[in-house]
Motif scaffolding. Structure first.
Motif, PDB file in Angstrom:
ATOM      1  N   TYR A 134       0.839  -1.201   0.000  1.00  0.00           N
ATOM      2  CA  TYR A 134       0.000   0.000   0.000  1.00  0.00           C
ATOM      3  C   TYR A 134       0.873   1.250   0.000  1.00  0.00           C
ATOM      4  O   TYR A 134       0.605   2.217  -0.727  1.00  0.00           O
ATOM      5  CB  TYR A 134      -0.915  -0.018   1.223  1.00  0.00           C
ATOM      6  CG  TYR A 134      -2.025   0.994   1.191  1.00  0.00           C
ATOM      7  CD1 TYR A 134      -3.241   0.712   0.583  1.00  0.00           C
ATOM      8  CD2 TYR A 134      -1.867   2.240   1.787  1.00  0.00           C
ATOM      9  CE1 TYR A 134      -4.270   1.639   0.561  1.00  0.00           C
ATOM     10  CE2 TYR A 134      -2.894   3.184   1.775  1.00  0.00           C
ATOM     11  CZ  TYR A 134      -4.088   2.867   1.165  1.00  0.00           C
ATOM     12  OH  TYR A 134      -5.103   3.795   1.144  1.00  0.00           O
ATOM     13  N   LEU A 135       1.926   1.236   0.804  1.00  0.00           N
ATOM     14  CA  LEU A 135       2.838   2.381   0.851  1.00  0.00           C
ATOM     15  C   LEU A 135       3.527   2.591  -0.490  1.00  0.00           C
ATOM     16  O   LEU A 135       3.630   3.723  -0.987  1.00  0.00           O
ATOM     17  CB  LEU A 135       3.882   2.152   1.954  1.00  0.00           C
ATOM     18  CG  LEU A 135       3.356   2.144   3.393  1.00  0.00           C
ATOM     19  CD1 LEU A 135       4.418   1.594   4.336  1.00  0.00           C
ATOM     20  CD2 LEU A 135       2.923   3.532   3.833  1.00  0.00           C
ATOM     21  N   LEU A 136       4.011   1.511  -1.079  1.00  0.00           N
ATOM     22  CA  LEU A 136       4.697   1.621  -2.365  1.00  0.00           C
ATOM     23  C   LEU A 136       3.776   2.172  -3.458  1.00  0.00           C
ATOM     24  O   LEU A 136       4.205   2.963  -4.306  1.00  0.00           O
ATOM     25  CB  LEU A 136       5.234   0.250  -2.785  1.00  0.00           C
ATOM     26  CG  LEU A 136       6.506  -0.227  -2.076  1.00  0.00           C
ATOM     27  CD1 LEU A 136       6.763  -1.700  -2.366  1.00  0.00           C
ATOM     28  CD2 LEU A 136       7.710   0.614  -2.507  1.00  0.00           C
ATOM     29  N   GLY A 137       2.525   1.755  -3.417  1.00  0.00           N
ATOM     30  CA  GLY A 137       1.601   2.162  -4.459  1.00  0.00           C
ATOM     31  C   GLY A 137       1.182   3.619  -4.389  1.00  0.00           C
ATOM     32  O   GLY A 137       0.687   4.175  -5.385  1.00  0.00           O
ATOM     33  N   ARG A 138       1.381   4.253  -3.248  1.00  0.00           N
ATOM     34  CA  ARG A 138       0.872   5.621  -3.069  1.00  0.00           C
ATOM     35  C   ARG A 138       1.937   6.630  -2.677  1.00  0.00           C
ATOM     36  O   ARG A 138       1.649   7.814  -2.520  1.00  0.00           O
ATOM     37  CB  ARG A 138      -0.243   5.603  -2.006  1.00  0.00           C
ATOM     38  CG  ARG A 138      -1.491   4.889  -2.513  1.00  0.00           C
ATOM     39  CD  ARG A 138      -2.336   4.330  -1.397  1.00  0.00           C
ATOM     40  NE  ARG A 138      -3.513   3.667  -1.964  1.00  0.00           N
ATOM     41  CZ  ARG A 138      -3.504   2.428  -2.451  1.00  0.00           C
ATOM     42  NH1 ARG A 138      -2.382   1.716  -2.428  1.00  0.00           N
ATOM     43  NH2 ARG A 138      -4.608   1.879  -2.947  1.00  0.00           N
ATOM     44  N   LEU A 139       3.150   6.181  -2.518  1.00  0.00           N
ATOM     45  CA  LEU A 139       4.193   7.031  -1.959  1.00  0.00           C
ATOM     46  C   LEU A 139       4.430   8.288  -2.790  1.00  0.00           C
ATOM     47  O   LEU A 139       4.517   9.396  -2.253  1.00  0.00           O
ATOM     48  CB  LEU A 139       5.491   6.226  -1.820  1.00  0.00           C
ATOM     49  CG  LEU A 139       6.694   6.984  -1.257  1.00  0.00           C
ATOM     50  CD1 LEU A 139       6.364   7.582   0.113  1.00  0.00           C
ATOM     51  CD2 LEU A 139       7.900   6.053  -1.160  1.00  0.00           C
ATOM     52  N   ARG A 140       4.552   8.145  -4.111  1.00  0.00           N
ATOM     53  CA  ARG A 140       4.846   9.313  -4.938  1.00  0.00           C
ATOM     54  C   ARG A 140       3.751  10.375  -4.811  1.00  0.00           C
ATOM     55  O   ARG A 140       4.043  11.579  -4.695  1.00  0.00           O
ATOM     56  CB  ARG A 140       5.024   8.907  -6.401  1.00  0.00           C
ATOM     57  CG  ARG A 140       5.514  10.053  -7.281  1.00  0.00           C
ATOM     58  CD  ARG A 140       5.690   9.620  -8.717  1.00  0.00           C
ATOM     59  NE  ARG A 140       6.765   8.678  -8.887  1.00  0.00           N
ATOM     60  CZ  ARG A 140       8.057   9.028  -8.992  1.00  0.00           C
ATOM     61  NH1 ARG A 140       8.403  10.304  -8.896  1.00  0.00           N
ATOM     62  NH2 ARG A 140       8.972   8.103  -9.172  1.00  0.00           N
ATOM     63  N   ASP A 141       2.500   9.952  -4.827  1.00  0.00           N
ATOM     64  CA  ASP A 141       1.401  10.912  -4.700  1.00  0.00           C
ATOM     65  C   ASP A 141       1.434  11.613  -3.353  1.00  0.00           C
ATOM     66  O   ASP A 141       1.207  12.831  -3.261  1.00  0.00           O
ATOM     67  CB  ASP A 141       0.057  10.197  -4.867  1.00  0.00           C
ATOM     68  CG  ASP A 141      -0.232   9.828  -6.308  1.00  0.00           C
ATOM     69  OD1 ASP A 141       0.420  10.392  -7.207  1.00  0.00           O
ATOM     70  OD2 ASP A 141      -1.099   8.969  -6.538  1.00  0.00           O
ATOM     71  N   TRP A 142       1.719  10.872  -2.278  1.00  0.00           N
ATOM     72  CA  TRP A 142       1.737  11.479  -0.945  1.00  0.00           C
ATOM     73  C   TRP A 142       2.873  12.491  -0.800  1.00  0.00           C
ATOM     74  O   TRP A 142       2.765  13.439  -0.028  1.00  0.00           O
ATOM     75  CB  TRP A 142       1.875  10.399   0.123  1.00  0.00           C
ATOM     76  CG  TRP A 142       0.690   9.486   0.243  1.00  0.00           C
ATOM     77  CD1 TRP A 142      -0.538   9.656  -0.320  1.00  0.00           C
ATOM     78  CD2 TRP A 142       0.629   8.260   0.972  1.00  0.00           C
ATOM     79  NE1 TRP A 142      -1.369   8.609   0.008  1.00  0.00           N
ATOM     80  CE2 TRP A 142      -0.682   7.745   0.797  1.00  0.00           C
ATOM     81  CE3 TRP A 142       1.532   7.553   1.746  1.00  0.00           C
ATOM     82  CZ2 TRP A 142      -1.096   6.546   1.388  1.00  0.00           C
ATOM     83  CZ3 TRP A 142       1.133   6.361   2.339  1.00  0.00           C
ATOM     84  CH2 TRP A 142      -0.169   5.861   2.151  1.00  0.00           C
TER      85      TRP A 142
END
Length: 471
Positions: free
Chosen positions: A78-86
């Motif tokens: 979950y972290l990997l999938g959203r890290l760039r956006d966050w």
């Protein structure tokens, strides 16, 4: 307590902070770190299970894989999938009064995050906050539980194989080490454990004004409303309660049953059926039933049963145990019917396979019962009537809720996980954890030419402008 600057823990923190200040992790490093952690962890799932088996005496292999394996992998994904956006700056309005200025919020890492993890789920409750801190761009100092020494040693070995010593460090040791750890001047401290110890951690952290995320415990209730099928409630309560032999911070701690004593008895019978179907008649022979972690916890739980018997309460063991059960730290799934508030089993979070069943006349009575105590970490309403559920949701407050089941809100990465009141403060998991472990940095960009340059004495020259600004 005041941190000792010469203590080895303080020296490790200094090393972690100096390395972070010299090279604050960007997106590429954070992503690479998470991927290496995931790969190493996945490869060592058998070693993880063996370590937990050594600590518990017996811990169901499937429960190790689900509760500590699956949840950790899902969190990292979950972290990997959203890290760039966050990590992207978020544009916000500066307001018309400051035009043409523009504003944004950046989520900047804090520095060094301390993590104190417990013994009941010794891997996921260590690695999920650790992975979140890494995703947020921090370095991490972990203090795992002294009650699971084999698992703590395995965690130290795993993390040393993934991270440089000045990016992630592990402190192993007893409660004295834990006390000294909590007193360190971290940039944020995540603690999971009991409310009693949580108060001590908060007091130690206060000297440094260290911000905290406290995931504590409490008596999490389930409410089986009159419209809900008993057999279905029993099946889901049995999973929620006897997973990990009840050693779960969000396990249903007691069940309020709407509909009187007859419905309580029906639920007790249905729970007995569930136990036989899951573990057989010989509990000790089942590979799927976990043991109590240590002798102190075993003695405490046996004391609750003894107290209930001494009070003349109905105590119903749902499986047979052998004569050497104390040596195995084996306690059968056990129901305690209609305990009063004075029974010791109702004094504290049970954290074991004992389950009180209590009859209530109405949903309103259930609400009153819940609100008479501290706010729980979890709440489990069972009803197919949306109005009943909404009534419960609007008139109680808990750390988190799963409707018509147990535990599963913990596994929903998009939901923040944490307590309220005596069950904790703050939250983590997914975006909530990323936000807790970063500083939401407000930035205002002022252009070369702006009307605010006119806001200076003599103010009589700009009276009309001032009238417009305060209209």
């Amino acid at each position: 307590m005041t941190p000792d600057t010469d203590h080895p823990l303080a020296a490790t923190l200094t090393q972690l902070r100096a390395a972070w200040q010299a090279n604050k992790p960007g997106h590429a490093q954070r992503r690479a770190d998470l991927k290496r952690l995931r790969a190493a962890f996945k490869a060592q799932l058998p070693q993880m299970t063996a370590a937990m088996q050594a600590d518990f005496g017996q811990r169901a292999v499937a429960e190790c894989r689900i509760a500590d394996g699956m949840t950790t992998l899902a969190a990292i994904d979950y972290l990997l999938g959203r890290l760039r956006d966050w990590m992207r700056p978020t544009p916000v309005s500066a307001g018309w009064r400051l035009l043409p200025a523009r504003a944004e919020i950046r989520h900047e890492p804090l520095g060094v995050i301390g993590v104190i993890s417990p013994w009941n789920y010794p891997v996921n409750l260590a690695l999920i906050p650790l992975a979140t801190a890494i995703a947020a761009g921090n370095h991490v100092f972990l203090k795992p539980s002294e009650n699971t020494p084999a698992t703590s040693a395995w965690l130290a070995q795993l993390l040393a194989s993934v991270f440089p010593a000045d990016r992630v460090a592990v402190a192993q040791g007893d409660a004295a080490v834990g006390s000294a750890f909590a007193a360190l001047p971290f940039d944020h401290l995540k603690f999971t454990g009991s409310t009693v110890v949580g108060r001590k951690v908060m007091a130690a952290a206060a000297a440094n004004l260290t911000p905290l995320t406290l995931e504590l415990g409490g008596k999490s209730p389930a409410i089986v409303c009159a419209d809900y099928p008993i057999d279905k409630a029993a099946a889901r309560l049995a999973t929620g309660k006897w997973f990990n032999a009840g050693q779960t911070c969000i396990a249903p701690d007691y069940v309020l049953v709407e509909g009187g004593a007859a419905r309580v008895q029906a639920l007790a019978d249905a729970l007995a059926t569930q136990v036989r179907a899951r573990y057989g008649d010989d509990l000790a022979a089942s590979p799927d039933y976990t043991r109590i972690i240590n002798q102190r916890q075993y003695t405490r739980l046996v004391g609750h049963v003894g107290d209930a018997r001494a009070r003349g309460l109905v105590v119903r063991e749902l499986a047979s145990v052998p004569a050497d059960a104390p040596a195995q730290r084996l306690i059968a799934p056990t129901l305690i019917l209609q305990p009063g508030a004075d029974a010791t089993v109702m004094d504290e979070e049970i954290f074991g396979p004992l389950l009180p069943l209590i009859a209530v006349d109405s949903v309103a009575a259930a609400v009153a019962h819940i609100n008479a105590g501290d706010r729980p970490l979890a709440l489990y309403p069972f009803s197919n009537d949306r109005r009943r559920v909404e009534h419960l949701l609007q008139h109680t407050l808990a750390g988190g809720i799963t409707v018509n089941d147990c535990l599963l809100h913990f596994a929903a990465e998009g939901l923040p996980f944490g307590g309220v009141g005596a069950s904790g403060m703050g939250a983590y998991h997914g975006r909530a954890g990323f936000d807790a472990m970063t500083k939401a940095l407000p930035i205002l960009w002022q252009p070369r030419l702006t009307a605010t340059d006119l806001l200076k004495p003599p103010y009589s020259r700009i009276a009309r402008i001032l009238d417009a600004l305060v209209r």
